[in-house]
Design an enzyme around this catalytic site. Structure first.
Site, PDB file in Angstrom:
ATOM      1  N   ASP A  61       7.550  46.335  33.363  1.00 54.01           N
ATOM      2  CA  ASP A  61       8.106  47.277  32.219  1.00 54.01           C
ATOM      3  C   ASP A  61       8.241  48.742  32.756  1.00 54.01           C
ATOM      4  OD1 ASP A  61       8.931  48.740  29.904  1.00 54.01           O
ATOM      5  OD2 ASP A  61       7.603  47.751  28.722  1.00 54.01           O
ATOM      6  N   VAL A  62       9.234  49.509  33.226  1.00 52.95           N
ATOM      7  CA  VAL A  62       9.333  50.769  33.860  1.00 52.95           C
ATOM      8  C   VAL A  62       9.094  51.765  32.781  1.00 52.95           C
ATOM      9  CG1 VAL A  62      10.877  50.008  35.728  1.00 52.95           C
ATOM     10  CG2 VAL A  62      11.845  50.826  33.646  1.00 52.95           C
ATOM     11  N   ASN A  88      17.849  51.845  38.218  1.00 51.27           N
ATOM     12  CA  ASN A  88      18.779  51.059  37.231  1.00 51.27           C
ATOM     13  C   ASN A  88      18.652  50.649  35.964  1.00 51.27           C
ATOM     14  OD1 ASN A  88      21.553  49.416  37.141  1.00 51.27           O
ATOM     15  ND2 ASN A  88      20.094  47.888  37.034  1.00 51.27           N
ATOM     16  N   TYR A 156      21.903  56.838  24.191  1.00 46.90           N
ATOM     17  CA  TYR A 156      22.156  56.553  25.431  1.00 46.90           C
ATOM     18  C   TYR A 156      22.876  57.643  26.026  1.00 46.90           C
ATOM     19  CZ  TYR A 156      24.451  53.675  29.136  1.00 46.90           C
ATOM     20  OH  TYR A 156      24.920  53.027  30.281  1.00 46.90           O
ATOM     21  N   LYS A 160      21.651  59.861  29.360  1.00 47.21           N
ATOM     22  CA  LYS A 160      22.408  59.953  30.817  1.00 47.21           C
ATOM     23  C   LYS A 160      22.710  61.320  31.034  1.00 47.21           C
ATOM     24  CE  LYS A 160      22.222  55.519  31.354  1.00 47.21           C
ATOM     25  NZ  LYS A 160      21.599  54.814  32.559  1.00 47.21           N
TER      26      LYS A 160
END
Length: 251
Positions: A61-62, A88, A156, A160
């Site tokens: 789990d990053v 990613n 989101y 980003k």
């Protein structure tokens, strides 16, 4: 230890991550498959197990820094080096007005899309700086949402946009260690995440329209091409998108 170059792909259990991991393996890389779901990583590995060995699932789990530390320790122990990180892993949130977005959802998106990317980049840089020969490449998956938002996408979109700052800082601060950093901004690759676009998605003018998508393998091929460049050459940023999707003049 293998003489092949070593890549680590986060979010390798589906979508762009899976397509890229497969493409790298076909190109002769050892590929560490990272994601939260072990069964999905195993499915990615099985897609090429007979024709392109070198797929290595390592569930992580990053968004949890301790797990990321353990991941990179395992990579160092098993391979001795890391040549490519494809940062990613990411997630979205329900399309709701800003004032209705739950705080818990905001934090979950930030933890995966931004914190997770930083955690992985930090540990990759530590490895790449100290290994011999020195250096490596980091490719961060941004989005065309790093440039312009969709309606009701604040979590989101904000993360980003933050990826752009992360990428530029990595490029500046690590180039003396022979580390090259790229941001690839992707628009409407045909994956599970974009299936809703084929059914119709909310536009900035309030209408709902079907949007064209592109083959995800074109994204994977672009990443393999960038990864194959010598470290003296970098693609700082790339936008790859479905030709007729709304982006230039979006809204």
């Amino acid at each position: 230890m293998s003489d092949k170059k070593v890549a680590l792909v986060t979010g390798a259990g589906s979508g762009i991550g899976r397509a890229t991991a497969l493409a790298l393996a076909k190109a002769g890389w050892d590929v560490v498959l990272v994601g939260r779901r072990p069964e999905a990583l195993d499915q990615t590995k099985e897609m090429l197990s007979d024709t392109a060995p070198g797929m290595h699932p390592m569930p992580t789990d990053v968004s949890q820094y301790a797990e990321v530390q353990a991941l990179f320790e395992q990579v160092k122990s098993q391979f001795g080096r890391l040549d490519l990180l494809f940062n990613n892993a990411g997630r979205g949130a329900p399309a709701v007005p800003i004032e209705e977005l739950p705080i818990e959802t905001w934090l979950e998106v930030v933890n995966v899309n931004l914190n997770g990317m930083f955690f992985c980049a930090r540990e990759a840089i530590r490895m790449m700086k100290d290994q011999h020969p020195q250096g490596g490449r980091i490719i961060n998956n941004g989005s065309i949402s790093a440039h312009v938002p969709r309606p009701y996408s604040i979590a989101y979109t904000a993360t980003k946009h933050a990826v752009s700052g992360l990428t530029k800082s990595i490029s500046l601060d690590t180039r003396t260690y022979r580390i090259a950093c790229t941001q690839i901004d992707i628009g409407n690759a045909a994956t599970e995440m974009t299936e809703r676009m084929a059914k119709g998605i909310l536009q900035a003018d309030g209408s709902t329209r079907v949007e064209p998508r592109m083959d995800v393998n074109h994204v994977a091929e672009s990443i393999v091409q960038i990864a194959g460049l010598p470290l003296e050459t970098n693609v700082q940023s790339m936008v790859i998108m479905a030709t007729n999707m709304p982006f230039v003049g979006r809204g």
